[in-house]
Design an enzyme around this catalytic site. Structure first.
Site, PDB file in Angstrom:
ATOM      1  N   LYS A 113      36.916  -6.059 -20.645  1.00 33.31           N
ATOM      2  CA  LYS A 113      35.738  -6.777 -21.167  1.00 33.31           C
ATOM      3  C   LYS A 113      35.140  -6.056 -22.376  1.00 33.31           C
ATOM      4  O   LYS A 113      34.498  -6.667 -23.215  1.00 33.31           O
ATOM      5  CB  LYS A 113      34.668  -6.877 -20.076  1.00 33.31           C
ATOM      6  N   GLU A 114      35.318  -4.759 -22.403  1.00 32.17           N
ATOM      7  CA  GLU A 114      34.757  -3.965 -23.519  1.00 32.17           C
ATOM      8  C   GLU A 114      35.937  -3.300 -24.236  1.00 32.17           C
ATOM      9  O   GLU A 114      36.298  -2.162 -23.902  1.00 32.17           O
ATOM     10  CB  GLU A 114      33.797  -2.909 -22.952  1.00 32.17           C
ATOM     11  N   ASP A 143      33.096   4.322 -16.616  1.00 28.56           N
ATOM     12  CA  ASP A 143      33.059   3.944 -15.205  1.00 28.56           C
ATOM     13  C   ASP A 143      34.323   3.210 -14.762  1.00 28.56           C
ATOM     14  O   ASP A 143      34.483   2.911 -13.586  1.00 28.56           O
ATOM     15  CB  ASP A 143      31.823   3.072 -14.922  1.00 28.56           C
ATOM     16  N   LYS A 273      24.970   1.541 -14.333  1.00 30.81           N
ATOM     17  CA  LYS A 273      24.739   2.317 -15.557  1.00 30.81           C
ATOM     18  C   LYS A 273      23.790   3.487 -15.305  1.00 30.81           C
ATOM     19  O   LYS A 273      23.972   4.569 -15.876  1.00 30.81           O
ATOM     20  CB  LYS A 273      24.171   1.398 -16.635  1.00 30.81           C
ATOM     21  N   ASP A 297      24.676   1.480 -25.568  1.00 29.66           N
ATOM     22  CA  ASP A 297      25.703   0.711 -24.877  1.00 29.66           C
ATOM     23  C   ASP A 297      26.978   0.839 -25.692  1.00 29.66           C
ATOM     24  O   ASP A 297      26.920   1.064 -26.901  1.00 29.66           O
ATOM     25  CB  ASP A 297      25.305  -0.771 -24.826  1.00 29.66           C
ATOM     26  N   ASP A 435      16.739   0.355 -17.042  1.00 27.87           N
ATOM     27  CA  ASP A 435      15.996   0.811 -18.211  1.00 27.87           C
ATOM     28  C   ASP A 435      14.543   0.343 -18.152  1.00 27.87           C
ATOM     29  O   ASP A 435      13.631   1.122 -18.406  1.00 27.87           O
ATOM     30  CB  ASP A 435      16.682   0.342 -19.498  1.00 27.87           C
TER      31      ASP A 435
HETATM   32  O1  LIG Z   1      28.689   0.121 -13.636  1.00 30.74           O
HETATM   33  C1  LIG Z   1      28.406   0.048 -14.814  1.00 30.74           C
HETATM   34  C2  LIG Z   1      27.957  -1.133 -15.446  1.00 30.74           C
HETATM   35  C3  LIG Z   1      27.655  -1.125 -16.800  1.00 30.74           C
HETATM   36  N1  LIG Z   1      27.808   0.010 -17.517  1.00 30.74           N
HETATM   37  C4  LIG Z   1      27.509   0.007 -18.983  1.00 30.74           C
HETATM   38  O2  LIG Z   1      26.170  -0.372 -19.186  1.00 30.74           O
HETATM   39  C5  LIG Z   1      26.049  -1.014 -20.447  1.00 30.74           C
HETATM   40  C6  LIG Z   1      25.255  -2.290 -20.294  1.00 30.74           C
HETATM   41  O3  LIG Z   1      25.917  -3.186 -19.433  1.00 30.74           O
HETATM   42  P1  LIG Z   1      26.225  -4.722 -19.811  1.00 30.74           P
HETATM   43  O4  LIG Z   1      27.032  -5.292 -18.717  1.00 30.74           O
HETATM   44  O5  LIG Z   1      26.742  -4.806 -21.189  1.00 30.74           O
HETATM   45  O6  LIG Z   1      24.760  -5.343 -19.712  1.00 30.74           O
HETATM   46  P2  LIG Z   1      23.863  -6.058 -20.822  1.00 30.74           P
HETATM   47  O7  LIG Z   1      23.084  -7.112 -20.118  1.00 30.74           O
HETATM   48  O8  LIG Z   1      24.618  -6.455 -22.016  1.00 30.74           O
HETATM   49  O9  LIG Z   1      22.913  -4.836 -21.193  1.00 30.74           O
HETATM   50  C7  LIG Z   1      21.529  -4.892 -21.309  1.00 30.74           C
HETATM   51  O10 LIG Z   1      20.890  -4.861 -20.042  1.00 30.74           O
HETATM   52  C8  LIG Z   1      21.162  -3.701 -19.259  1.00 30.74           C
HETATM   53  C9  LIG Z   1      20.329  -3.794 -17.999  1.00 30.74           C
HETATM   54  O11 LIG Z   1      20.821  -4.785 -17.183  1.00 30.74           O
HETATM   55  C10 LIG Z   1      20.812  -2.428 -20.006  1.00 30.74           C
HETATM   56  O12 LIG Z   1      21.222  -1.312 -19.254  1.00 30.74           O
HETATM   57  C11 LIG Z   1      21.517  -2.422 -21.331  1.00 30.74           C
HETATM   58  O13 LIG Z   1      21.197  -1.261 -22.054  1.00 30.74           O
HETATM   59  C12 LIG Z   1      21.121  -3.662 -22.099  1.00 30.74           C
HETATM   60  O14 LIG Z   1      21.763  -3.684 -23.366  1.00 30.74           O
HETATM   61  C13 LIG Z   1      27.465  -1.258 -20.982  1.00 30.74           C
HETATM   62  O15 LIG Z   1      27.722  -0.324 -22.012  1.00 30.74           O
HETATM   63  C14 LIG Z   1      28.327  -1.002 -19.779  1.00 30.74           C
HETATM   64  O16 LIG Z   1      29.574  -0.474 -20.110  1.00 30.74           O
HETATM   65  C15 LIG Z   1      28.228   1.176 -16.922  1.00 30.74           C
HETATM   66  O17 LIG Z   1      28.381   2.206 -17.563  1.00 30.74           O
HETATM   67  N2  LIG Z   1      28.509   1.170 -15.584  1.00 30.74           N
HETATM   68 MN   LIG Z   2      26.213  -5.632 -23.098  1.00 29.64          MN
END
Ligand SMILES: O=c1ccn([C@@H]2O[C@H](COP(=O)(O)OP(=O)(O)O[C@H]3O[C@H](CO)[C@@H](O)[C@H](O)[C@H]3O)[C@@H](O)[C@H]2O)c(=O)[nH]1
Ligand SMILES: [Mn+2]
Length: 497
Positions: A113-114, A143, A273, A297, A435
């Site tokens: 996905k990333e 992760d 995260k 991120d 956050d």
């Molecule tokens: O088990 C996990 C899940 C996610 N991530 C990382 O956390 C970041 C954010 O996750 P993502 O799934 O992209 O969520 P978003 O909704 O796009 O992110 C927003 O919302 C999150 C809260 O839900 C915040 O933590 C993020 O900073 C914010 O950009 C990414 O870099 C992921 O790779 C991890 O490291 N471990």
């Molecule tokens: Mn994201």
């Protein structure tokens, strides 16, 4: 710090008076209209029961909805009460040797996905930040424990040996290689007419293509691709990439680059995260132990190398630094189309509400990109980290890169058992929007934050652009915020002094 005290300020804050007047006038008009509406509803309910009797239920329902909507409107007015904007003066910062060190934390979880190449672009853009390189340390948390990501990191480090001196020499503004090479026609370098620059650029472009190809070949390799996301339990993997001066001509040094994949056990809580960031907090404490961290991120690349210096203009500003917990940058996106039918750019948050909150206690910590100061609130209560930091920083700096026994312990599942990590220390676990919760609790404890929004976007991310992703993300955010509301109301007694 002493040097800058009493001289010109590092940052200024202006109340946006025009907007303030418009907002308050609008509040007055809207609340007057609401008062008339409520008067009208109430007078209907109290009029002769014979006239109102048969319509009573629908009137109650409509009235109840209006009360709820008005209450929500009322809560939102805090954001419009005192909008401010801030300016920074990075040229007034102390000399490079007096700047504090910064650790950059980047989180990734899934190489499918990333995409690894995108993640590496974020890593490279943060390594190339305009900040003293020996004071910059970049940590990537994976992760997914993916061999592809680790391979990508090694290759990115090799490419950085070319990329960093190139950016430094030609003062490149766009230091994310992918974005830089895809915007060739709008070359923003001051040297764009120089033939030496053009030659160098072609050379670096070739290196980037080769780097891209290597990652792609590794990904396509079926053996590795099947394994590119490790499933089940696995132990931690930590790799440190460190080198001294790489370019004698420009005296360019390489920042420290660390790959961290924490231990995973299906029987232990994962904490997503927040769990990953807390592992990075501990591992970095025994390696670089910087007083500030920049959290990104994996899809938020640095679009302007000055961001760390901009954030320092607030953290080192004696007027606000004593209570300042974090600097929040707006999330801006590079993949928004003209139509943006789902408002993926989150306009109401980043162009309205955060500026309003900045005039009160500061914006909430809204992920993606924030620069936090650690000394005061994250690590200080953890004596273990402190003692480890004292013992191990010097070992690392003396060049023994394989100190890794303690970091593995700190990245293990068992380390947190019986500790206050995620409850009182570090990023909080009680929510899927960690956050927001962490930021709210910091504000409740008296800390403030500021919103830093220079005209050139400092970071650019990837927005969700299809309905499915928008709905999944929205459900996660709003259920997480609801959870936060519950968590905070149960802790209310302890939060309000
Ligand atoms: O088990 C996990 C899940 C996610 N991530 C990382 O956390 C970041 C954010 O996750 P993502 O799934 O992209 O969520 P978003 O909704 O796009 O992110 C927003 O919302 C999150 C809260 O839900 C915040 O933590 C993020 O900073 C914010 O950009 C990414 O870099 C992921 O790779 C991890 O490291 N471990
Ligand atoms: Mn994201």
């Amino acid at each position: 710090m002493e040097e800058i005290q009493g001289t010109l300020p590092l940052s200024t804050c202006h109340v946006q008076n025009g907007l303030l007047i418009i907002n308050r006038l609008h509040m007055l008009l809207h609340s007057t209209a609401l008062s008339f509406l409520f008067y009208y509803r109430l007078s209907f309910l109290f009029q002769d029961p014979e006239n109102s009797g048969s319509h009573l239920l629908p009137w109650f329902l409509v009235f109840a909805s209006e009360i709820i909507l008005s209450f929500i409107w009322f809560l939102g007015q805090a954001y419009r009460w005192r909008p401010v904007s801030r300016s920074v003066f990075p040229e007034r910062l102390p000399q490079d040797d007096k700047l504090p060190a910064v650790d950059v934390f980047i989180c990734t979880a899934d190489p499918i996905k990333e995409p690894t190449l995108e993640v590496m672009n974020t890593v490279l853009s943060s390594m190339a930040l305009d900040y003293p390189q020996e004071k910059l340390h970049v940590y990537l948390s994976d992760d997914g424990c993916s061999p592809l990501t680790l391979y990508g990191m090694r290759k990115a480090y090799e490419f950085a040996r070319w990329w960093l001196p190139f950016c430094r020499r030609y003062k490149i503004k766009n230091r994310c290689p992918k974005a830089y090479f895809s915007a060739l026609e709008n070359d923003d370098s001051d040297f764009s007419r120089s033939s030496v620059y053009m030659e160098d650029k072609q050379k670096i472009k070739g290196k980037y293509e080769a780097f891209k190809e290597e990652i792609e070949t590794f990904r396509k390799d079926s053996v590795f691709f099947r394994d590119s996301v490790t499933v089940g339990d696995y132990s931690s993997v930590i790799e440190v990439m460190h080198e001294n001066i790489i370019d004698d001509v420009d005296n360019v040094k390489m920042p420290l680059l660390v790959y961290v994949s924490r231990e995973r056990k299906l029987s232990s809580p994962h904490h997503f995260k927040a769990g990953a960031l807390n592992v990075l907090l501990r591992v970095s404490a025994v390696m670089s132990n910087s007083p500030y961290i920049l959290v990104l991120d994996c899809d938020m690349f640095c679009n302007d190398p000055t961001s760390a210096r901009y954030a320092m203009c607030f953290h080192l500003d004696p007027k606000i630094s004593s209570s300042l917990a974090f600097v929040q940058f707006p999330q801006k996106f590079h993949n928004i189309s003209k139509n943006d039918i789902y408002d993926s750019q989150l306009r109401s948050l980043f162009t309205l509400q955060w500026q309003g909150m900045d005039g009160l206690k500061g914006p909430v910590m809204s992920g993606g990109i924030d620069m936090l100061q650690l000394q005061e609130y994250f690590g200080s209560s953890n004596e273990f980290i402190k003692s480890l930091a004292q013992n191990y920083t010097s070992v690392f700096l003396s060049g023994r890169n394989t100190l890794l026994q303690e970091p593995h312990l700190l990245a293990s599942c068992r380390y947190e058992i019986g500790t206050k990590w995620g409850q009182d220390i570090g990023f909080l676990y009680d929510s899927v929007v960690e956050d927001f919760l962490t930021g709210f609790i910091l504000h409740c404890n008296g800390w403030t934050s500021v919103f830093c929004e220079p005209s050139r976007p400092q970071f650019l991310g990837t927005a969700t652009t299809n309905l499915n992703d928008v709905l999944i993300q929205g459900t996660r955010w709003y259920s997480g915020l609801f959870e936060n509301g519950i968590t905070m109301s149960t802790k209310w007694n302890t939060l309000v002094p």
